[in-house]
Write a protein that holds these residues in place. Structure first.
Motif, PDB file in Angstrom:
ATOM      1  N   GLN A 158       0.857  -1.185   0.000  1.00  0.00           N
ATOM      2  CA  GLN A 158       0.000   0.000   0.000  1.00  0.00           C
ATOM      3  C   GLN A 158       0.895   1.238   0.000  1.00  0.00           C
ATOM      4  O   GLN A 158       1.376   1.663   1.058  1.00  0.00           O
ATOM      5  CB  GLN A 158      -0.912   0.001   1.227  1.00  0.00           C
ATOM      6  CG  GLN A 158      -1.867  -1.183   1.270  1.00  0.00           C
ATOM      7  CD  GLN A 158      -1.528  -2.166   2.362  1.00  0.00           C
ATOM      8  OE1 GLN A 158      -1.261  -1.777   3.494  1.00  0.00           O
ATOM      9  NE2 GLN A 158      -1.514  -3.443   2.037  1.00  0.00           N
ATOM     10  N   VAL A 159       1.140   1.745  -1.178  1.00  0.00           N
ATOM     11  CA  VAL A 159       1.988   2.926  -1.324  1.00  0.00           C
ATOM     12  C   VAL A 159       1.260   3.936  -2.214  1.00  0.00           C
ATOM     13  O   VAL A 159       0.344   3.587  -2.952  1.00  0.00           O
ATOM     14  CB  VAL A 159       3.357   2.566  -1.948  1.00  0.00           C
ATOM     15  CG1 VAL A 159       4.130   1.631  -1.044  1.00  0.00           C
ATOM     16  CG2 VAL A 159       3.178   1.933  -3.326  1.00  0.00           C
ATOM     17  N   HIS A 167       2.364  10.374   3.975  1.00  0.00           N
ATOM     18  CA  HIS A 167       3.652  10.120   4.629  1.00  0.00           C
ATOM     19  C   HIS A 167       3.766   8.690   5.151  1.00  0.00           C
ATOM     20  O   HIS A 167       4.649   8.381   5.947  1.00  0.00           O
ATOM     21  CB  HIS A 167       3.858  11.099   5.795  1.00  0.00           C
ATOM     22  CG  HIS A 167       2.955  10.850   6.962  1.00  0.00           C
ATOM     23  ND1 HIS A 167       1.609  11.142   6.943  1.00  0.00           N
ATOM     24  CD2 HIS A 167       3.206  10.317   8.186  1.00  0.00           C
ATOM     25  CE1 HIS A 167       1.075  10.818   8.107  1.00  0.00           C
ATOM     26  NE2 HIS A 167       2.031  10.316   8.880  1.00  0.00           N
ATOM     27  N   MET A 168       2.874   7.819   4.700  1.00  0.00           N
ATOM     28  CA  MET A 168       2.871   6.442   5.185  1.00  0.00           C
ATOM     29  C   MET A 168       2.829   5.446   4.039  1.00  0.00           C
ATOM     30  O   MET A 168       2.460   5.775   2.910  1.00  0.00           O
ATOM     31  CB  MET A 168       1.675   6.192   6.108  1.00  0.00           C
ATOM     32  CG  MET A 168       1.636   7.057   7.351  1.00  0.00           C
ATOM     33  SD  MET A 168       0.355   6.516   8.495  1.00  0.00           S
ATOM     34  CE  MET A 168       1.097   4.984   9.080  1.00  0.00           C
ATOM     35  N   TRP A 169       3.229   4.233   4.347  1.00  0.00           N
ATOM     36  CA  TRP A 169       3.074   3.116   3.426  1.00  0.00           C
ATOM     37  C   TRP A 169       2.928   1.848   4.268  1.00  0.00           C
ATOM     38  O   TRP A 169       3.173   1.849   5.471  1.00  0.00           O
ATOM     39  CB  TRP A 169       4.250   2.990   2.461  1.00  0.00           C
ATOM     40  CG  TRP A 169       5.605   2.865   3.123  1.00  0.00           C
ATOM     41  CD1 TRP A 169       6.342   3.874   3.669  1.00  0.00           C
ATOM     42  CD2 TRP A 169       6.361   1.675   3.299  1.00  0.00           C
ATOM     43  NE1 TRP A 169       7.523   3.387   4.189  1.00  0.00           N
ATOM     44  CE2 TRP A 169       7.567   2.040   3.975  1.00  0.00           C
ATOM     45  CE3 TRP A 169       6.161   0.340   2.952  1.00  0.00           C
ATOM     46  CZ2 TRP A 169       8.558   1.113   4.305  1.00  0.00           C
ATOM     47  CZ3 TRP A 169       7.152  -0.586   3.278  1.00  0.00           C
ATOM     48  CH2 TRP A 169       8.325  -0.201   3.937  1.00  0.00           C
ATOM     49  N   GLY A 170       2.458   0.780   3.646  1.00  0.00           N
ATOM     50  CA  GLY A 170       2.245  -0.444   4.407  1.00  0.00           C
ATOM     51  C   GLY A 170       2.311  -1.669   3.524  1.00  0.00           C
ATOM     52  O   GLY A 170       2.284  -1.594   2.293  1.00  0.00           O
ATOM     53  N   ILE A 171       2.431  -2.820   4.174  1.00  0.00           N
ATOM     54  CA  ILE A 171       2.470  -4.108   3.477  1.00  0.00           C
ATOM     55  C   ILE A 171       1.619  -5.091   4.270  1.00  0.00           C
ATOM     56  O   ILE A 171       1.649  -5.116   5.506  1.00  0.00           O
ATOM     57  CB  ILE A 171       3.915  -4.632   3.333  1.00  0.00           C
ATOM     58  CG1 ILE A 171       4.729  -3.696   2.433  1.00  0.00           C
ATOM     59  CG2 ILE A 171       3.919  -6.055   2.769  1.00  0.00           C
ATOM     60  CD1 ILE A 171       6.166  -4.127   2.212  1.00  0.00           C
ATOM     61  N   SER A 172       0.840  -5.905   3.549  1.00  0.00           N
ATOM     62  CA  SER A 172      -0.012  -6.928   4.162  1.00  0.00           C
ATOM     63  C   SER A 172       0.306  -8.286   3.555  1.00  0.00           C
ATOM     64  O   SER A 172       0.749  -8.386   2.410  1.00  0.00           O
ATOM     65  CB  SER A 172      -1.499  -6.627   3.922  1.00  0.00           C
ATOM     66  OG  SER A 172      -1.867  -5.359   4.412  1.00  0.00           O
ATOM     67  N   THR A 173       0.039  -9.330   4.335  1.00  0.00           N
ATOM     68  CA  THR A 173       0.190 -10.688   3.800  1.00  0.00           C
ATOM     69  C   THR A 173      -0.719 -11.634   4.554  1.00  0.00           C
ATOM     70  O   THR A 173      -1.118 -11.371   5.697  1.00  0.00           O
ATOM     71  CB  THR A 173       1.650 -11.185   3.900  1.00  0.00           C
ATOM     72  OG1 THR A 173       1.789 -12.405   3.148  1.00  0.00           O
ATOM     73  CG2 THR A 173       2.053 -11.455   5.343  1.00  0.00           C
ATOM     74  N   GLU A 174      -1.064 -12.733   3.904  1.00  0.00           N
ATOM     75  CA  GLU A 174      -1.865 -13.776   4.529  1.00  0.00           C
ATOM     76  C   GLU A 174      -0.939 -14.814   5.142  1.00  0.00           C
ATOM     77  O   GLU A 174      -0.016 -15.303   4.485  1.00  0.00           O
ATOM     78  CB  GLU A 174      -2.790 -14.440   3.495  1.00  0.00           C
ATOM     79  CG  GLU A 174      -3.696 -15.500   4.085  1.00  0.00           C
ATOM     80  CD  GLU A 174      -4.603 -16.128   3.040  1.00  0.00           C
ATOM     81  OE1 GLU A 174      -5.547 -16.843   3.442  1.00  0.00           O
ATOM     82  OE2 GLU A 174      -4.362 -15.922   1.842  1.00  0.00           O
ATOM     83  N   LEU A 175      -1.185 -15.158   6.399  1.00  0.00           N
ATOM     84  CA  LEU A 175      -0.389 -16.172   7.068  1.00  0.00           C
ATOM     85  C   LEU A 175      -0.861 -17.565   6.658  1.00  0.00           C
ATOM     86  O   LEU A 175      -1.975 -17.730   6.154  1.00  0.00           O
ATOM     87  CB  LEU A 175      -0.490 -16.004   8.584  1.00  0.00           C
ATOM     88  CG  LEU A 175      -0.055 -14.646   9.140  1.00  0.00           C
ATOM     89  CD1 LEU A 175      -0.126 -14.670  10.678  1.00  0.00           C
ATOM     90  CD2 LEU A 175       1.350 -14.289   8.687  1.00  0.00           C
ATOM     91  N   LEU A 200       7.194  -9.256   8.471  1.00  0.00           N
ATOM     92  CA  LEU A 200       5.882  -9.874   8.349  1.00  0.00           C
ATOM     93  C   LEU A 200       5.978 -11.372   8.061  1.00  0.00           C
ATOM     94  O   LEU A 200       5.119 -12.152   8.483  1.00  0.00           O
ATOM     95  CB  LEU A 200       5.071  -9.192   7.248  1.00  0.00           C
ATOM     96  CG  LEU A 200       4.603  -7.769   7.546  1.00  0.00           C
ATOM     97  CD1 LEU A 200       3.964  -7.147   6.304  1.00  0.00           C
ATOM     98  CD2 LEU A 200       3.613  -7.752   8.715  1.00  0.00           C
ATOM     99  N   HIS A 201       7.024 -11.766   7.362  1.00  0.00           N
ATOM    100  CA  HIS A 201       7.208 -13.181   7.021  1.00  0.00           C
ATOM    101  C   HIS A 201       7.340 -14.039   8.282  1.00  0.00           C
ATOM    102  O   HIS A 201       6.996 -15.227   8.276  1.00  0.00           O
ATOM    103  CB  HIS A 201       8.441 -13.337   6.132  1.00  0.00           C
ATOM    104  CG  HIS A 201       8.723 -14.753   5.733  1.00  0.00           C
ATOM    105  ND1 HIS A 201       7.855 -15.495   4.965  1.00  0.00           N
ATOM    106  CD2 HIS A 201       9.789 -15.575   6.007  1.00  0.00           C
ATOM    107  CE1 HIS A 201       8.363 -16.715   4.777  1.00  0.00           C
ATOM    108  NE2 HIS A 201       9.522 -16.775   5.404  1.00  0.00           N
TER     109      HIS A 201
END
Length: 216
Positions: A158-159, A167-175, A200-201
């Motif tokens: 998410q950029v 001023h923010m960014w993020g990353i998501s993942t499914e476990l 996150l990994h």
């Protein structure tokens, strides 16, 4: 999940002292409102039908056809959740295990479904001021933004226009167990994309955490 993303974006500039778990709850409620209206009517009808069925003595599991009670054993006592030991090299929160974020960051506020990190023991502000890790239930996938592959897994970035704030960014993942985890980061945190991917990994949700945990 566009609804949750839009809700966080709309409220980002209104309140500085943000309750992350409350934000997540509002997003989940907004996403499921229409579904709940339909499901509510269905469940009510099912409940009424069930009540009508069990009213007949012959159909009750605790009665014989002549209405006499059937002896049953007492309900089983649920066993306590066994103590869990954090995997080697991981830190522990109420609901998650996670690696050291580095760059001097430590967990300043643990709300179960979310953790706000600050540097050098500074008090936690809002998710707009500090890196924030939060978890989402398996039925609330965080599939928005572009994708990147890392260690055989797909991550969502998410950029820019997909970020909560400029001023923010993020990353998501499914476990592997179906839970989703997201790390939102401020530009001045000094974290690289690879560091966030690796962080996150290694995040895990504790065994036995039910879906209500992420709405606490």
């Amino acid at each position: 999940m566009p609804e949750l993303h839009d809700l966080l974006h709309d409220h980002a500039g209104e309140v500085r002292d943000t309750d992350v778990a409350a934000d997540l709850r509002r997003g989940h409620r907004a996403l499921t409102r229409r579904r709940a209206r339909f499901a509510g009517g269905t469940l009510a009808a099912c409940a009424a039908a069930t009540a009508a069925v069990v009213a007949w003595p012959g159909d009750r599991p605790d009665q014989r056809p002549d209405g006499a009670p059937v002896a049953t054993e007492g309900p089983a006592t649920p066993s306590a959740t066994p103590e869990q030991t954090p995997p080697a090299g991981l830190l522990e929160s109420d609901f998650m295990y996670y690696p050291d974020l580095g760059h001097g960051f430590t967990a300043a506020r643990d709300e179960g479904a979310s953790i706000i990190f600050t540097r050098n023991g500074a008090p936690a502000g809002s998710l707009l001021d500090s890196p924030t890790l939060y978890m989402s239930t398996p039925n609330q996938p965080q599939k928005f933004g572009g994708t990147v592959e890392y260690e055989g897994r797909t991550f969502y970035r998410q950029v820019g226009a997909d970020a909560i704030r400029d001023h923010m960014w993020g990353i998501s993942t499914e476990l592997p167990d179906g839970w989703w985890v997201t790390l939102q980061v401020t530009d001045d945190a000094g974290l690289t994309e690879r560091e966030v991917l690796d962080f996150l990994h290694h995040v895990e949700v504790k065994k036995g955490v039910h879906e209500g945990a992420a709405k606490r």
